[in-house]
Design an enzyme around this catalytic site. Structure first.
Site, PDB file in Angstrom:
ATOM      1  N   CYS A   2       0.837  -1.188   0.000  1.00 22.24           N
ATOM      2  CA  CYS A   2       0.000   0.000   0.000  1.00 22.24           C
ATOM      3  C   CYS A   2       0.878   1.246   0.000  1.00 22.24           C
ATOM      4  CB  CYS A   2      -0.959   0.097   1.176  1.00 22.24           C
ATOM      5  SG  CYS A   2      -2.145  -1.240   1.258  1.00 22.24           S
ATOM      6  N   ARG A  27       4.064  -0.303  -4.742  1.00 21.29           N
ATOM      7  CA  ARG A  27       3.763  -0.829  -3.412  1.00 21.29           C
ATOM      8  C   ARG A  27       2.469  -1.646  -3.387  1.00 21.29           C
ATOM      9  NH1 ARG A  27       6.818   1.648   0.467  1.00 21.29           N
ATOM     10  NH2 ARG A  27       5.384   0.926   2.060  1.00 21.29           N
ATOM     11  N   TRP A  75      -2.569  -2.769  -1.766  1.00 16.48           N
ATOM     12  CA  TRP A  75      -2.265  -4.194  -1.885  1.00 16.48           C
ATOM     13  C   TRP A  75      -3.188  -4.851  -0.881  1.00 16.48           C
ATOM     14  CZ3 TRP A  75      -0.408  -8.273   1.126  1.00 16.48           C
ATOM     15  CH2 TRP A  75       0.038  -9.399   0.419  1.00 16.48           C
ATOM     16  N   ASN A 101      -2.191   1.822   5.596  1.00 12.89           N
ATOM     17  CA  ASN A 101      -1.275   0.759   5.178  1.00 12.89           C
ATOM     18  C   ASN A 101      -1.010  -0.096   6.412  1.00 12.89           C
ATOM     19  OD1 ASN A 101       0.816  -0.810   4.172  1.00 12.89           O
ATOM     20  ND2 ASN A 101       2.352   0.798   4.378  1.00 12.89           N
ATOM     21  N   GLY A 102      -1.178  -1.397   6.310  1.00 11.91           N
ATOM     22  CA  GLY A 102      -0.924  -2.267   7.460  1.00 11.91           C
ATOM     23  C   GLY A 102      -2.144  -3.106   7.774  1.00 11.91           C
ATOM     24  N   GLU A 484      17.988 -17.709  -6.926  1.00 15.81           N
ATOM     25  CA  GLU A 484      17.587 -16.351  -7.316  1.00 15.81           C
ATOM     26  C   GLU A 484      17.076 -16.332  -8.765  1.00 15.81           C
ATOM     27  OE1 GLU A 484      16.854 -13.762  -5.906  1.00 15.81           O
ATOM     28  OE2 GLU A 484      17.098 -12.116  -7.309  1.00 15.81           O
ATOM     29  N   LYS A 488      13.285 -15.143  -9.773  1.00 16.49           N
ATOM     30  CA  LYS A 488      13.005 -14.088 -10.756  1.00 16.49           C
ATOM     31  C   LYS A 488      12.023 -14.599 -11.805  1.00 16.49           C
ATOM     32  CE  LYS A 488      14.309 -10.825  -9.243  1.00 16.49           C
ATOM     33  NZ  LYS A 488      14.895 -11.051  -7.989  1.00 16.49           N
ATOM     34  N   GLU A 491       8.361 -15.046 -10.351  1.00 15.84           N
ATOM     35  CA  GLU A 491       7.598 -13.824 -10.079  1.00 15.84           C
ATOM     36  C   GLU A 491       7.316 -13.015 -11.341  1.00 15.84           C
ATOM     37  OE1 GLU A 491       9.499 -10.916  -7.487  1.00 15.84           O
ATOM     38  OE2 GLU A 491      11.461 -11.554  -8.157  1.00 15.84           O
ATOM     39  N   HIS A 507      19.409 -37.055  -5.860  1.00 18.36           N
ATOM     40  CA  HIS A 507      18.641 -37.554  -4.711  1.00 18.36           C
ATOM     41  C   HIS A 507      17.134 -37.375  -4.907  1.00 18.36           C
ATOM     42  CE1 HIS A 507      22.338 -38.289  -2.576  1.00 18.36           C
ATOM     43  NE2 HIS A 507      22.743 -37.078  -2.877  1.00 18.36           N
ATOM     44  N   LYS A 610       5.973  -4.391  -3.734  1.00 21.70           N
ATOM     45  CA  LYS A 610       7.412  -4.285  -3.501  1.00 21.70           C
ATOM     46  C   LYS A 610       7.784  -4.356  -2.025  1.00 21.70           C
ATOM     47  CE  LYS A 610      11.608  -2.693  -5.023  1.00 21.70           C
ATOM     48  NZ  LYS A 610      12.155  -4.000  -5.397  1.00 21.70           N
TER      49      LYS A 610
HETATM   50  C1  F6R Z   1      12.065 -10.523  -5.321  1.00 24.79           C
HETATM   51  C2  F6R Z   1      11.848  -9.509  -4.314  1.00 24.79           C
HETATM   52  C3  F6R Z   1      11.434  -9.931  -2.946  1.00 24.79           C
HETATM   53  C4  F6R Z   1      12.180  -9.113  -1.869  1.00 24.79           C
HETATM   54  C5  F6R Z   1      11.666  -9.471  -0.475  1.00 24.79           C
HETATM   55  C6  F6R Z   1      12.413  -8.724   0.619  1.00 24.79           C
HETATM   56  O1  F6R Z   1      12.475  -9.974  -6.524  1.00 24.79           O
HETATM   57  O2  F6R Z   1      11.987  -8.341  -4.563  1.00 24.79           O
HETATM   58  O3  F6R Z   1      11.642 -11.303  -2.744  1.00 24.79           O
HETATM   59  O4  F6R Z   1      13.548  -9.383  -1.986  1.00 24.79           O
HETATM   60  O5  F6R Z   1      10.302  -9.168  -0.378  1.00 24.79           O
HETATM   61  O6  F6R Z   1      12.284  -7.353   0.477  1.00 24.79           O
HETATM   62  P1  F6R Z   1      13.242  -6.348   1.220  1.00 24.79           P
HETATM   63  O7  F6R Z   1      14.612  -6.530   0.677  1.00 24.79           O
HETATM   64  O8  F6R Z   1      12.689  -4.986   0.944  1.00 24.79           O
HETATM   65  O9  F6R Z   1      13.197  -6.709   2.686  1.00 24.79           O
END
Ligand code: F6R
Length: 615
Positions: A2, A27, A75, A101-102, A484, A488, A491, A507, A610
């Protein structure tokens, strides 16, 4: 999670707020809404879906003009992404509007009480109760800030709230507990937002709000108090990046821009870390060197991509300092009663500095007496503020939901912390540290070089657009890189993607291999522990023998892998521990291109936000 904006000043509040929301859409993008005070009344508009839906609605039915307003991009947590659940929420008289937000954990009890007193609530959200409670308190106090303080004292959970009242037309009031809220101070105007990006086009002068504080915004200044009404100490700071840093700068997506910014971000994170005496320095350390010498265990807590940076950091920390290091998902950490004491150093890694899981993990660690060091990209955010020391990454604002440049800079920061521990504890000599720093200093150019050779990777990604599954394999530091790469792809491309330790394949997971299944393999440097390299060459042969289409990421000059690679992606030769800094880049480009080829929204993948400020 949010995005919130508030404005009071001479400009059109609607214009300022909508422009701010555009910058905060990363956000959350389930719905958006605004409220403006105009001639003693309050006008609001809100729409499910992205901000563009709200903008269209505002063209069809313009709001009256006004110079005080608030806005929200959501969100969803409580209640689906509908018009009715979109913020702002109003009281029954339509005099007060609030955005949030929250999560308000005791909202059900508060709602029942309000309904008993005759209030009619028509959304499924936890937020709406606040509008009604504010209306009640305002009619008793005729003071919106005081009403907010009284309401906040009754709320449980995590919340940032911003409200306006038609009977207090030149005031915006905000409150903060456990969720981000920053104040922007301009000439005769003031702003409130979840992130400075929302007001950076107007002012770079910001005030950081603390826990349990209420801020009253007027044209001629801001007043901050605690929830108890006592004046609060606040920290003012200058935002050291400008509006252009939060723009796409000619790229189609923020993600592409942020991938391209990595050479600079890596270089910036290294800048100024060595003092005149040649020693490493942290930004802000409230942990003495004596305490660091006593550390007998390091525990890293983080989520998602930041967790992967932590997994890589473990290799460097243990190798350079000989201190045992555990890496834990922040969301799991405090629930398993981890063994912590004052000799445990906890490292919390977070781009946003607001991730609730990580924040709760660090609070738990501090309650057990452990010291916490934050690695963070967002100045003034909660995680560094609540930590004993902080090393800021200087990636600049990261807007795309998928983390790229923040990851690379988190790795750099982790290497610096490992070296710093080695320096303090004497497990690394000064010249050894400087040699690693020299290697790190070259990485920026190497990343630049990788970026120039990405066309075949893009082409390959496009050719795989109709596939359902991609697997990723790695060994040693290449294993977290594989994780990683898979994250990527999940998502962004919404594909089934899994990362495995290559040695673990036999395994069980090798059963997944079938004809033409794309498998990306990150190959360790043959110049490092050559046994690892040789074993992964065998792993590549094993999967190829079973029909896999092998996509091999290997160092320049590594000819041993060439016969077994259906596609060979070259990366520059780097010291073993630093290889993730170059090996991750093709995987970012790969995922971004696959998402584009599949018609997905690169910067705003479905269901995500984000900054994840709920647990
Ligand atoms: C993936 C991504 C998320 C963040 C995770 C932690 O591309 O962006 O997995 O890495 O939500 O976020 P931060 O680093 O802001 O604590």
């Amino acid at each position: 999670m949010c995005g919130i904006v508030g404005y009071v000043g001479p400009q059109s509040a609607l214009d300022v707020v909508v422009a701010g929301l555009k910058r905060l859409e990363y956000r959350g993008y389930d719905s958006a809404g605004v409220a403006v005070l105009s001639d003693g009344s309050l006008a609001a508009a809100k729409r499910a879906g992205k901000l563009v839906n709200l903008e269209k609605a505002l063209v069809e039915r313009p709001l009256p003009s006004g110079t005080t307003g608030i806005g929200h991009t959501r969100w969803a947590t409580h209640g689906g992404p509908t018009d009715a659940n979109a913020h702002p929420h109003l009281d029954n008289a339509g005099r007060v509007a609030v955005v949030h937000n929250g999560i308000i954990e005791n909202f059900a009890v508060l709602r029942a009480e309000l309904e008993e007193r005759g209030h009619a609530l028509d959304s499924e959200t936890d937020t709406e109760v606040v509008a009604h409670l504010l209306a009640e308190e305002f009619s008793a106090t005729a003071d919106l800030a005081e009403a907010m303080r009284l309401v906040c004292r009754r709320l449980e959970g995590a919340f940032t709230l911003v409200a306006v009242h038609a009977d207090d037309p030149d005031v915006v009031v905000g409150a903060r507990r456990n969720s981000p809220l920053v104040v922007g101070v301009g000439e005769g105007e003031a702003f409130l937002a979840s992130d400075v990006a929302a007001f950076i086009a107007h002012t770079r002068s910001a005030i950081e709000l603390g826990q349990d504080q209420v801020v009253e915004l007027r044209r001629d200044g801001v007043t901050v108090t605690g929830f108890d009404g006592r004046p609060a100490d606040v920290r003012s700071y200058h935002v050291d990046w400008d509006a252009s840093a939060a723009e796409k700068g000619g790229y189609d997506y923020f993600m592409l821009k942020e991938i391209a910014e990595q050479p600079k971000a890596v270089a910036d994170t290294l800048l100024g870390r060595i003092d005149a005496a040649g020693s490493l320095t942290l930004d802000e350390v409230r942990i003495s060197t004596a305490e660091l010498r006593e550390v007998d265990k390091v525990v890293i807590v983080a989520c998602g991509t930041a967790f992967h940076a932590g997994l890589i950091a473990k290799y460097a920390i243990e190798h350079w300092t000989r201190i045992p290091c555990e890496v834990e998902l922040a969301s799991e950490f405090r629930y398993r009663d981890p063994i912590l004491d004052p000799r445990t150093l906890v490292i919390a890694i977070s781009q946003s500095g607001e991730t609730m899981d990580t924040l709760m993990a660090l609070r738990h660690a501090r309650e057990q007496g452990s010291k916490v060091l934050a690695i963070c990209n967002t100045n003034g955010s909660t995680i560094p503020r609540e930590s004993d020391a902080v090393l800021y990454t200087h990636a600049g604002p990261e807007v795309a939901v998928a983390s790229t440049k923040a990851f690379l800079t988190q790795l750099v920061a982790c290497y610096l912390v490992a070296l710093y521990l080695g320096q303090v504890r004497g497990t690394k000599w000064g010249d050894e540290i400087r040699a690693v720093i020299r290697d790190l200093s070259k990485i920026s150019q190497e990343v630049e070089r990788v970026l120039k050779t990405m066309e075949p990777v893009r082409e390959l990604a496009r050719s795989l657009a109709t596939k359902n599954t991609v697997l990723f394999l790695g060994r040693h530091v290449g294993y977290p890189v594989a994780l990683e790469g898979a994250l990527k792809l999940k998502e962004l491309a919404y594909m089934h993607a899994e990362g495995f330790a290559a040695g673990e394949l036999k395994h069980g997971p090798i059963a997944l291999i079938e004809k033409d299944l794309p498998v990306v393999v990150v190959v360790p440097s043959p110049r490092g522990r050559s046994v690892l390299h040789d074993k992964i060459v065998s792993n590549i042969q094993e999967i190829r023998a079973r029909g896999a289409r092998t996509i091999v990421i290997a160092e320049e000059g590594d000819e041993a892998v060439a016969p077994y690679a259906d596609h060979l992606i070259r990366i520059p030769a780097t010291p073993t521990l630093l290889q993730p800094l170059v090996a991750t880049v093709p995987l970012q480009v790969f995922a971004c291109e696959l998402a584009t080829a599949r018609g997905n929204e690169v910067d705003q993948p479905r269901n995500l936000a984000k900054s994840v400020t709920v647990e």
